[in-house]
Design an enzyme around this catalytic site. Structure first.
Site, mmCIF file in Angstrom:
data_model
loop_
_atom_site.group_PDB
_atom_site.id
_atom_site.type_symbol
_atom_site.label_atom_id
_atom_site.label_comp_id
_atom_site.label_asym_id
_atom_site.label_seq_id
_atom_site.Cartn_x
_atom_site.Cartn_y
_atom_site.Cartn_z
ATOM 1 N N LYS A 178 -4.372 -38.678 32.653
ATOM 2 C CA LYS A 178 -5.674 -38.764 32.835
ATOM 3 C C LYS A 178 -5.755 -40.143 32.520
ATOM 4 O O LYS A 178 -6.509 -40.306 30.871
ATOM 5 C CB LYS A 178 -6.915 -38.101 33.027
ATOM 6 C CG LYS A 178 -8.717 -38.226 33.285
ATOM 7 C CD LYS A 178 -9.755 -37.776 32.173
ATOM 8 C CE LYS A 178 -9.610 -38.040 31.175
ATOM 9 N NZ LYS A 178 -11.395 -39.168 32.383
ATOM 10 N N GLU A 251 -5.303 -40.961 18.181
ATOM 11 C CA GLU A 251 -5.140 -42.961 18.132
ATOM 12 C C GLU A 251 -6.334 -43.158 18.736
ATOM 13 O O GLU A 251 -6.569 -42.718 19.436
ATOM 14 C CB GLU A 251 -3.795 -43.104 18.702
ATOM 15 C CG GLU A 251 -3.809 -45.041 18.381
ATOM 16 C CD GLU A 251 -4.760 -45.791 19.063
ATOM 17 O OE1 GLU A 251 -5.449 -46.036 17.538
ATOM 18 O OE2 GLU A 251 -4.529 -47.073 19.804
ATOM 19 N N CYS A 285 -8.988 -51.464 19.467
ATOM 20 C CA CYS A 285 -9.169 -50.975 17.803
ATOM 21 C C CYS A 285 -7.980 -51.159 16.397
ATOM 22 O O CYS A 285 -8.487 -50.956 15.562
ATOM 23 C CB CYS A 285 -8.982 -49.152 17.807
ATOM 24 S SG CYS A 285 -7.051 -49.004 19.094
ATOM 25 N N GLU A 381 -17.486 -49.205 14.139
ATOM 26 C CA GLU A 381 -16.775 -49.944 15.320
ATOM 27 C C GLU A 381 -17.557 -50.632 16.261
ATOM 28 O O GLU A 381 -18.374 -49.673 16.789
ATOM 29 C CB GLU A 381 -15.594 -49.322 16.007
ATOM 30 C CG GLU A 381 -14.384 -50.001 16.744
ATOM 31 C CD GLU A 381 -13.512 -49.084 16.726
ATOM 32 O OE1 GLU A 381 -12.378 -49.305 17.219
ATOM 33 O OE2 GLU A 381 -13.583 -47.523 17.658
#
Length: 479
Positions: A178, A251, A285, A381
């Site tokens: 997906k 991840e 990231c 983040e």
């Protein structure tokens, strides 16, 4: 005059299909803010169909030889190269990324990674067969795990799709993938290219939103769920998968420390860190977005980095002078702007700190100094073109600050002192440590983190092995 929207469709069992109930979602080009396509908003029926197709194809694909799987993946890599311009155009429309940089910095590594996993298919490893008990011979079999439910993110839709499907298919698994609901176009194009190469049902694409992904992970068929996404999404996947003990590969986020010592080449460090922090609008990231600089060179570094930010350009995909394009969606633009709006009084915006233009989701390259370790923008983040700078007094404090976050994906150290670099690489609690560089990746080396950055590895033989299971077979020598 109305422009007809492109119609994207699911790819299930070798056929392109609309969602069973006909629902769709709009797909927006983030460089313009305009809708350019519709994609299926898939529900349970679509997920069921894709899982059934993958399950039906699994026995046949599992039983292919490694060399057959290698040939198929090499054909896919060749086909991606032949249709590189189409893939780059689709990815740029998906994300607003610069066309030139996507063609030079993303497509070649993608193709190389597919070819790496094609080779890995023929290099399965296990302990030597032998008599570990008198009269008995033991052997190890490495087998595919089965159907894999995979969810890719919107920051690198095309490359992350490769990181998902290539090792899984190389190991003999079948896949239901997906893409993000904001970036499905390049993945659907991949399915068109792959259609003539893989047996029907080995590779399936289901478009949709979070609920679609949830239905995939919770489905009884997959033996493994793999996601690249936020910490929150990863926690939800792990919790959901635990109910039927699925294998999970996560991840998740990152908050990479970039530790610059007083003996570093400041000019080179600034140049490289600016690129590694602003590339892809900081939507990476592993991006170099949290810089820790020795106090003796702090002011010099900040001034140089602010100038580098001012010299960095964002803009339209066809502008050859830009380093990065827009943020992916209006929510992400609001998130990045929110971090700047909420800065504490002791923080100082040295460059940027504002939206660029009123069309699309562009944000200026930004530098923020004067920060403390517990500030929100240091701990969380941002996922945007924002580089923060803190100062440290000595190596111990640098390590304390570097490791003092919940993420543990990537890091870098900048120094000419080899012993110091080795000490730092030992004690930095991150899945990757770069020395005097930041962000290069190669297919042969693993990518993955610790702590809230998740577990499991992408790329490398370690990433390939994640998609296999180990079976011990023991036989009596007495017949």
């Amino acid at each position: 005059m109305t422009t007809e929207l492109r119609r994207l469709r699911n790819y299930i069992g070798g056929e392109f299909k609309d969602a069973a109930d006909g629902r769709t979602t709009d797909v927006v080009n983030p460089a313009t803010g305009e809708v350019y396509a519709t994609a299926p908003l898939s529900g349970q029926a679509d997920v069921d169909a894709a899982m059934a197709a993958a399950a039906a194809a699994f026995p046949g694909w599992r039983d292919t030889t490694p060399s057959e799987r290698q040939k198929a993946l090499l054909k896919i890599a060749d086909a991606f190269e032949v249709r590189a311009d189409e893939l780059v155009a689709a990815e740029s429309e998906n994300t607003g990324k610069p066309l030139g940089l996507t063609a030079s910095e993303e497509l070649p590594p993608m193709v190389d990674q597919i070819r790496f996993f094609a080779g890995a298919a023929r290099l399965l490893e296990g302990r030597s067969a032998g008599e570990y008990m008198d009269g008995m011979t033991s052997i190890i079999r490495r087998e595919p795990v089965g159907v894999c439910a995979q969810v890719a993110p919107w920051n690198y839709p095309m490359m992350m799709a490769v990181w998902k499907f290539a090792p899984a298919i190389a190991a003999g698994n079948t896949v239901v993938l997906k893409p993000s609901d904001t970036t499905p176009a390049s993945t659907v194009l991949m399915a068109e290219i792959i259609d003539s190469i893989l047996p029907k049902g080995v590779f399936n694409v289901v478009c949709g939103d979070r609920e679609t992904g949830k239905a995939m992970v919770e489905h009884a068929t997959p033996a493994m769920a793999s996601i690249t996404g936020s910490v929150r999404a990863g926690m939800q996947v792990a919790e959901s998968a635990s109910k039927d003990v699925k294998r999970v590969h996560l991840e998740l986020g990152g908050k990479a420390p970039v530790v610059v010592f007083e003996d570093a080449d400041i000019a080179k460090a600034v140049e490289d860190i600016a690129v590694a922090g602003y590339f892809n609008a900081g939507q990476d990231c592993t991006a170099a977005t949290r810089v820790l600089v020795h106090e003796s060179v702090h002011d010099e570094f900040v001034a140089a980095l602010a100038k580098a930010a001012a010299d960095t350009k964002t803009g339209a995909p066809d502008d050859e002078d830009v380093l990065y394009g827009p943020l992916n969606n209006p929510n992400q633009l609001a998130q990045v702007a929110g971090f700047i709006d909420r800065l504490p009084a002791h923080a100082k915006v040295e460059a940027g700190g504002h939206r660029v233009g009123d069309k699309g989701y562009f944000y200026a390259p930004t530098v923020v100094s004067g920060l403390k370790q517990d500030d929100e923008i240091v701990q969380n983040e941002v996922f945007g073109p924002v580089i923060t700078v803190q100062s440290f007094a000595d190596e111990a404090q640098a390590l304390e600050y570097a490791n003092g976050v919940e993420y543990a994906l990537a890091s870098s150290v900048w120094t000419k002192d080899h012993a110091r670099a080795m000490r730092m690489s030992k004690h930095l609690d991150f899945g990757c440590v770069w020395i005097n560089t930041h962000i290069p990746l190669v297919a042969e080396m693993p990518h993955g983190g610790f702590k809230k950055s998740g577990y499991g590895k992408d790329l490398s033989a370690y990433g390939f092995e994640d998609y296999t299971r180990i079976k011990h077979v023991m036989t009596s020598l007495d017949g």
